[in-house]
Design an enzyme around this catalytic site. Structure first.
Site, mmCIF file in Angstrom:
data_model
loop_
_atom_site.group_PDB
_atom_site.id
_atom_site.type_symbol
_atom_site.label_atom_id
_atom_site.label_comp_id
_atom_site.label_asym_id
_atom_site.label_seq_id
_atom_site.Cartn_x
_atom_site.Cartn_y
_atom_site.Cartn_z
ATOM 1 N N LYS A 121 21.048 20.747 -20.718
ATOM 2 C CA LYS A 121 20.583 19.476 -20.037
ATOM 3 C C LYS A 121 21.470 18.597 -19.750
ATOM 4 O O LYS A 121 21.572 17.588 -18.835
ATOM 5 C CB LYS A 121 19.525 18.975 -21.225
ATOM 6 C CG LYS A 121 18.187 19.680 -21.104
ATOM 7 C CD LYS A 121 17.122 18.879 -21.495
ATOM 8 C CE LYS A 121 15.475 19.646 -21.502
ATOM 9 N NZ LYS A 121 14.632 18.672 -21.993
ATOM 10 N N LYS A 205 14.259 29.723 -16.156
ATOM 11 C CA LYS A 205 13.114 29.388 -16.649
ATOM 12 C C LYS A 205 12.173 28.420 -15.727
ATOM 13 O O LYS A 205 12.725 27.646 -15.032
ATOM 14 C CB LYS A 205 13.258 28.629 -18.002
ATOM 15 C CG LYS A 205 12.015 28.441 -18.987
ATOM 16 C CD LYS A 205 12.438 27.516 -20.088
ATOM 17 C CE LYS A 205 12.558 26.318 -19.733
ATOM 18 N NZ LYS A 205 12.417 25.182 -21.020
ATOM 19 N N LYS A 208 8.998 22.186 -15.478
ATOM 20 C CA LYS A 208 8.502 21.042 -14.726
ATOM 21 C C LYS A 208 9.748 20.079 -14.215
ATOM 22 O O LYS A 208 9.528 19.112 -13.464
ATOM 23 C CB LYS A 208 7.651 20.217 -15.739
ATOM 24 C CG LYS A 208 7.824 19.966 -17.090
ATOM 25 C CD LYS A 208 6.689 19.362 -17.727
ATOM 26 C CE LYS A 208 6.246 19.441 -19.073
ATOM 27 N NZ LYS A 208 7.063 18.944 -20.191
HETATM 28 P P1 AMP Z 1 8.188 21.332 -22.703
HETATM 29 O O1 AMP Z 1 7.619 21.373 -21.213
HETATM 30 O O2 AMP Z 1 9.799 21.663 -22.644
HETATM 31 O O3 AMP Z 1 7.756 20.078 -23.456
HETATM 32 O O4 AMP Z 1 7.499 22.672 -23.432
HETATM 33 C C1 AMP Z 1 6.518 22.671 -23.971
HETATM 34 C C2 AMP Z 1 6.117 23.927 -24.417
HETATM 35 O O5 AMP Z 1 5.900 24.860 -23.504
HETATM 36 C C3 AMP Z 1 6.971 24.381 -25.517
HETATM 37 O O6 AMP Z 1 6.642 25.271 -26.578
HETATM 38 C C4 AMP Z 1 7.759 25.386 -24.405
HETATM 39 O O7 AMP Z 1 8.385 26.611 -25.209
HETATM 40 C C5 AMP Z 1 6.800 25.988 -23.768
HETATM 41 N N1 AMP Z 1 7.221 26.218 -22.432
HETATM 42 C C6 AMP Z 1 7.614 25.400 -21.310
HETATM 43 N N2 AMP Z 1 8.374 26.224 -20.387
HETATM 44 C C7 AMP Z 1 8.103 27.587 -20.624
HETATM 45 C C8 AMP Z 1 8.020 28.792 -19.790
HETATM 46 N N3 AMP Z 1 8.777 28.595 -18.454
HETATM 47 N N4 AMP Z 1 7.522 29.603 -20.162
HETATM 48 C C9 AMP Z 1 7.118 29.770 -21.470
HETATM 49 N N5 AMP Z 1 7.006 28.478 -22.457
HETATM 50 C C10 AMP Z 1 7.401 27.516 -21.772
#
Ligand code: AMP
Ligand code: TRP
Length: 343
Positions: A121, A205, A208
């Protein structure tokens, strides 16, 4: 003062969080939220829209507000039950930030320096990253441990942060001689799709925050958008392999079949028994149908909830109150352990 002076940590408590930045994706859903929903059956769950974490990178206030409500609506639409469990946004409970400060004083710079998410990041210009981005994992540890929660469902990318949280908990328990005060956290990394990859690049990955909207499926996408994104997803010229070994060197094929398996409730092996040997054209139609069938009811419900934002705010506020009741005694105990003067 020893650990035995404090009541044992609750054995049945789940905590997890999601950042309100942009729209939730299929990666969030399959990697995390779907598991959060399932865990509600057997655990007492706290689910948190982590707005303080979002602030580690500049957010337009109106956009942060919108994204927080939208994440809450998405979670409810996916099946999180705010009446039987706890759904709130992080800033409603200041105990998280207080405990995070104590953890800033427990975590070592060397530990934080190893965090791969910070390196990604912060990018090349580390000097310009916020200090908050660097100590982000300490706040995440505080989120969980303010409730002494032992079970944390996340996608694969959060594993390193949870290891750090366990290091913090162990050092705290050791240094202040309160064995077992903070429980060991068990990461729950469940299901077939623990790491959903970008539709444009199977080595990245799905996120968003990716600048290309075509790289991800958002929970807000309609059926046409989903079908179009899958149709345009990057592939290679070979037909799909018959077995998972054939995914070697083919990250896009692996990702799309994994998505198909997860969306149709099967293992990758079983999915390949159906689609192995097929060309991408036919397979993508099946994948798009499975994605639309799964996501359409969620999107519809989410839009219905978003028609009444005041109701979402009330739900979050009520969740924040319930959360504070659970964390207040823990924070009082932590202050006592640390020797802070409080009445
Ligand atoms: P975040 O969007 O980073 O706040 O992630 C929220 C949850 O979604 C966390 O548990 C992440 O590990 C999971 N997560 C986010 N992106 C992915 C992805 N591409 N594949 C699997 N899990 C994800
Ligand atoms: N850091 C997590 C992410 O980006 C979100 C998060 C914040 C979290 N606090 C948490 C996840 C506590 C689990 C438990 O995905």
């Amino acid at each position: 003062m020893t650990g035995s002076s404090y009541p044992p940590a609750p054995s049945n408590r789940v905590f997890s969080g999601v950042q309100p930045t942009g729209n939730l994706t299929l990666g969030n859903y399959l990697g995390a939220i779907r598991n959060w929903v399932a865990l509600q059956r057997d655990y007492d769950c706290l689910y948190c829209v982590v707005d303080l974490h979002a602030l580690t990178i500049f957010q337009e206030p109106a956009e942060l507000h919108r994204a927080t409500r939208q994440a809450a609506a998405a979670l409810i639409a996916c099946g999180i039950d705010p009446d039987r469990h706890i759904l709130f946004n992080q800033s409603l409970n200041p105990d998280h930030a207080e405990l995070a400060w104590y953890f800033n004083c427990v975590a070592r710079l060397g530990w934080l320096n190893r965090m791969t998410q910070f390196k990604e990041k912060a990018g090349k210009d580390r000097e310009r990253a916020s200090a908050g981005l660097f100590v982000y994992p300490n706040l995440m540890a505080a989120d969980i441990l303010a409730y002494r929660a032992g079970h944390v469902p996340v996608g694969d990318d959060q594993k390193q942060h949870l290891e750090l949280a366990n290091d913090i908990a162990a050092k705290f328990n050791h240094d202040w001689k309160v064995p077992d005060f903070f429980p060991e956290i068990e990461p729950l990394i469940l299901g077939e799709a623990t790491r959903v990859m970008s539709l444009r690049d199977g080595t990245k990955k799905m996120s968003k925050s990716d600048p290309s909207d075509m790289s991800r499926i958002n929970l807000t996408d309609d059926a046409d958008a989903i079908a179009q994104k899958i149709r345009k997803a990057k592939t290679d010229p070979e037909p799909l392999p018959e077995t998972a070994e054939g995914f070697e060197g083919r990250p896009e094929a692996r990702n799309l079949v994994t998505l198909y398996a997860a969306l149709s409730g099967r293992t990758v092996k079983d999915a390949l028994a159906e689609v192995g040997g097929a060309g991408f054209g036919d397979f993508k139609k099946k994948l798009a149908d499975a994605a639309v069938a799964h996501l359409e009811p969620i999107t519809t419900e989410m839009n219905r909830l978003l028609d009444d934002p005041a109701e979402i705010d009330r739900t979050l506020l009520a969740g924040g109150e319930k959360a504070r009741v659970l964390s207040a005694p823990v924070i009082a105990q932590v202050r006592e352990i640390l020797g802070l003067v409080h009445v």
